[in-house]
Design an enzyme around this catalytic site. Structure first.
Site, PDB file in Angstrom:
ATOM      1  N   ALA A 241      21.819  29.167  25.207  1.00  0.00           N
ATOM      2  CA  ALA A 241      22.460  30.439  24.752  1.00  0.00           C
ATOM      3  C   ALA A 241      23.096  29.993  23.522  1.00  0.00           C
ATOM      4  O   ALA A 241      23.662  28.676  23.232  1.00  0.00           O
ATOM      5  CB  ALA A 241      23.677  30.904  25.589  1.00  0.00           C
TER       6      ALA A 241
ATOM      7  N   GLY B 192      20.175  27.975  28.471  1.00  0.00           N
ATOM      8  CA  GLY B 192      19.322  29.302  28.406  1.00  0.00           C
ATOM      9  C   GLY B 192      17.930  28.903  28.308  1.00  0.00           C
ATOM     10  O   GLY B 192      16.936  29.607  28.620  1.00  0.00           O
TER      11      GLY B 192
ATOM     12  N   GLU C  79      16.654  27.585  31.664  1.00  0.00           N
ATOM     13  CA  GLU C  79      16.545  29.103  32.266  1.00  0.00           C
ATOM     14  C   GLU C  79      15.424  29.968  32.039  1.00  0.00           C
ATOM     15  O   GLU C  79      14.826  30.578  32.975  1.00  0.00           O
ATOM     16  CB  GLU C  79      17.819  29.636  32.292  1.00  0.00           C
TER      17      GLU C  79
ATOM     18  N   GLU D 222      25.924  23.308  30.794  1.00  0.00           N
ATOM     19  CA  GLU D 222      27.091  24.424  30.539  1.00  0.00           C
ATOM     20  C   GLU D 222      28.431  23.891  31.248  1.00  0.00           C
ATOM     21  O   GLU D 222      29.426  24.215  30.404  1.00  0.00           O
ATOM     22  CB  GLU D 222      26.761  25.651  31.321  1.00  0.00           C
TER      23      GLU D 222
END
Ligand code: CAA
Length: 258
Positions: free
Chosen positions: A64, A109, A112, A132
């Site tokens: 992200a 992300g 993910e 993260e």
């Protein structure tokens, strides 16, 4: 679309996340574009396989977008997580087969979104990870859920708690990557797997995908009943008649249902 490129050829859609300067990091704008793109592709009858990749040779998706998240409020963080949830669920449940062509870093992300695909093919320079907790947050685009389902609870916890990067061979060993290939063969490998898949019954594959996805989220007896229901449904198709007749006539089947 500003941040993604969609190319459709021979019933294969190649979706490229294209923010190379920030290693294809996912900001809200890109997530919204991906959501719209997955919605459109799910409804298309002329696309039977989606290949997802990142622009350039260095990264698939490096996570992200940290520069967007750094000043985000809790409400904004949740909104971003929910947008990713919606986009990735569309990717995971679309009737088409989805292949992540992981061409470099697949962190946070990025790991993910690759896990929301049916299959992950990694180039030899790929690196997976969930960094993260080193940023003071937890995986928020499905990492705590899909990683544990793919590689098991113990390994998922180790990957998430240590933030260790996992190279392509290790990802293959633990079942996170289906295959590892040299980077310059990555897209061709994905396309030839797509062609093999498209030579089978696409409607039957979409039912098998639904049975696997839904069945894994339920108890065995319910999963087996769902499978029997979808097995029965597949008997209604022209593909079933053609596939079985072709077998008995010792010829190649021409399967067309989707
Ligand atoms: N967000 C925003 N920008 C990013 C980014 C990200 N996730 N990852 C890389 N970039 C940017 C860098 O800031 C840098 O920008 P500038 O050129 O403007 O400085 C550019 O991309 C190139 O990156 P590096 O110079 O860092 O490249 P490197 O080769 O030295 O390192 C890397 C590569 C190891 C992938 C490193 O960039 C890195 O660690 N990136 C962050 C990975 C990360 O923590 N991802 C998780 C994000 S949080 C998340 O994803 C939450 C969630 O669950 C959804």
């Amino acid at each position: 679309m500003k941040n993604i490129i969609v190319e459709v050829e021979n019933e294969i859609a190649v979706v490229t996340i294209s923010r190379e300067k920030s290693l294809n990091a996912l900001n809200s704008e890109t997530l919204a574009e991906l959501k719209e793109c997955f919605e459109n592709i799910a409804a298309r009858k002329d696309v039977r396989v989606l290949i997802l990749t990142g622009a350039g040779k260095k990264a698939f998706v490096a996570g992200a977008d940290i520069s967007e998240m750094v000043n985000a409020t809790p409400a904004e963080g949740r909104k971003m997580g929910m947008l990713a949830k919606e986009a990735f669920m569309l990717l995971e449940t679309m009737p088409q087969v989805t292949i992540a062509a992981v061409n470099g870093y697949a962190l946070g992300g990025g790991c993910e979104i690759s896990m929301a695909c049916d299959i992950r093919i990694a180039s030899d320079n790929a690196k997976f990870g969930q960094p993260e907790v080193g940023l003071g947050i937890l995986p928020g685009f499905g990492g705590t859920q899909r990683l544990a389902r793919l590689v098991g609870k113990g390994r998922a916890k180790e990957i998430i708690f240590t933030c260790d990067q996992i190279d392509a061979q290790e990802a293959y060993r633990i079942g996170l990557a289906n295959k590892v290939v040299p980077q310059d063969e990555l897209l061709d490998t994905c396309k030839s797997m797509a062609e093999k898949i498209m030579s089978k019954g696409s409607y039957a594959i979409s039912l098998a995908k639904e049975a696997i996805n839904t069945g894994l989220e339920t108890d065995l007896a319910s999963g087996l009943t769902l499978e029997a229901d979808l097995f029965g449904l597949s008997f209604s198709t022209a593909d079933k008649k053609e596939g079985m007749t072709a077998f008995l006539e010792k010829r190649k089947a021409n399967l067309t249902d989707f």
